[in-house]
Scaffold this active site. Structure first.
Site, mmCIF file in Angstrom:
data_model
loop_
_atom_site.group_PDB
_atom_site.id
_atom_site.type_symbol
_atom_site.label_atom_id
_atom_site.label_comp_id
_atom_site.label_asym_id
_atom_site.label_seq_id
_atom_site.Cartn_x
_atom_site.Cartn_y
_atom_site.Cartn_z
ATOM 1 N N LYS A 20 36.684 40.121 34.546
ATOM 2 C CA LYS A 20 36.341 38.867 33.857
ATOM 3 C C LYS A 20 34.857 38.894 33.479
ATOM 4 C CE LYS A 20 40.067 36.381 36.118
ATOM 5 N NZ LYS A 20 40.639 35.126 36.518
ATOM 6 N N HIS A 121 44.979 35.107 28.343
ATOM 7 C CA HIS A 121 44.700 34.704 29.734
ATOM 8 C C HIS A 121 44.525 33.186 29.801
ATOM 9 C CE1 HIS A 121 42.643 34.124 33.544
ATOM 10 N NE2 HIS A 121 43.238 35.240 33.914
ATOM 11 N N GLU A 196 51.148 34.910 35.583
ATOM 12 C CA GLU A 196 50.032 34.336 36.334
ATOM 13 C C GLU A 196 50.158 32.816 36.320
ATOM 14 O OE1 GLU A 196 46.597 37.614 36.004
ATOM 15 O OE2 GLU A 196 46.139 35.671 35.162
HETATM 16 O O1 G3H Z 1 42.818 38.369 35.730
HETATM 17 C C1 G3H Z 1 43.198 38.147 36.858
HETATM 18 C C2 G3H Z 1 43.793 36.893 37.261
HETATM 19 O O2 G3H Z 1 43.394 35.819 36.483
HETATM 20 C C3 G3H Z 1 43.725 36.618 38.733
HETATM 21 O O3 G3H Z 1 42.430 36.319 39.157
HETATM 22 P P1 G3H Z 1 42.213 36.010 40.696
HETATM 23 O O4 G3H Z 1 42.954 37.054 41.467
HETATM 24 O O5 G3H Z 1 40.740 36.081 40.913
HETATM 25 O O6 G3H Z 1 42.808 34.646 40.965
#
Ligand code: G3H
Length: 278
Positions: A20, A121, A196
């Protein structure tokens, strides 16, 4: 073990991380180097087994993308190099070239060695107005440029426990799934769906196993999904995923999409091993 009555899936497992916008430039460089040498150590004793069954990906920010590709290229294939680690981008435009200030071309991504493009996303949908329509157009552009779209889908609110909650989540998710599959005419094109649940992203723990399995089972039963060549559409779970999870999801999921719980390269490598061996 597969779900009773369902034949075992014929596809490779896949596990990866998006950084990210969490990492500094130096941290991405250090992370890539530590993780690829840890992966090298992991792969050495059982190298062929893991490399032949499992894909691993890393999705850094745009600025670091080229550096990550180059640094992995300097490692031998199947030993933590680019042949065994797919490098991805966090977004792209749906056109290849044009007057789109600030956007990134899928054609340029493909030319520099990018293999996967993450799309839709929840953070991009919520903060930057991405819709099913733009996500679907981008997915088609990614396929057109010879890369693999990794499309995130998931319901926004945490459903109530029970059949009704599951049905509402499935309804929301299937709109997103249908939109992407309809945009990709080639039924053999490789696609990755990352389920997700939005409410499980950035949380302290992942969504409940029964809920995840229930939603993903319904995606797999869908007509549009079944019209695809077997194994061409893989489904990952993402949302506070980390070590210790995949074994519980393996009956329906092909892998994991990690965020924060892969920031420690050792934990990431541990999870890769679990996914490969489950
Ligand atoms: O890109 C990955 C997902 O949005 C999950 O992020 P996270 O594991 O930090 O909640």
């Amino acid at each position: 073990m597969s779900t009773p009555g369902r034949p075992p899936r014929k596809c490779r497992r896949i596990v990866g991380v998006s950084t990210k916008m969490y990492f500094s430039a130096d941290k991405t460089t250090n992370f890539t180097s530590t993780f690829s040498s840890n992966l090298n150590d992991l792969l050495e004793p059982e190298r062929l087994k893991i490399a032949s069954t499992t894909d691993v990906f890393i999705i850094p920010d745009f600025i670091q993308l080229r550096g990550v590709i180059d640094s992995l290229r300097s490692r031998p294939p199947n030993l933590g190099g680019t042949e065994s680690i797919l490098v991805g981008a966090q977004d792209c435009h749906w056109e290849d070239y044009g007057s789109f200030t600030g956007e990134v071309s899928p054609a340029v991504l493909a030319a520099v060695g990018c293999r996967i493009v993450e799309l839709g996303h929840a953070e991009r949908r919520r903060l930057f107005g991405e819709t099913d329509e733009t996500t679907a157009k981008k997915a088609a552009a990614v396929v057109r440029n010879g890369m693999i779209p990794l499309v995130c889908v998931g319901e926004v609110s945490q459903p109530q426990v029970g059949t009704e909650g599951l049905e509402k989540a499935v309804e929301e998710v299937m709109v997103q799934v249908r939109s992407v599959l309809a945009a990709i005419a080639d039924k053999e094109a490789e696609v990755i769906l990352a389920y997700e649940p939005v409410w499980a992203i950035g949380a302290s723990e992942p969504a409940g196993v029964d809920h995840v399995l229930g939603v993903v089972r319904r995606i797999r039963e869908n007509e549009e999904f079944q019209a695809r060549m077997e194994g061409s559409v893989r489904i990952l779970y993402g949302g506070s995923a980390g070590p210790g999870l995949f074994d519980k999801l393996k009956s329906e999921l092909d892998g994991l999409f990690l965020g924060r719980f892969a920031h420690d390269p050792e934990q990431f490598v541990k999870t890769i091993r679990e996914v490969a061996e489950a």
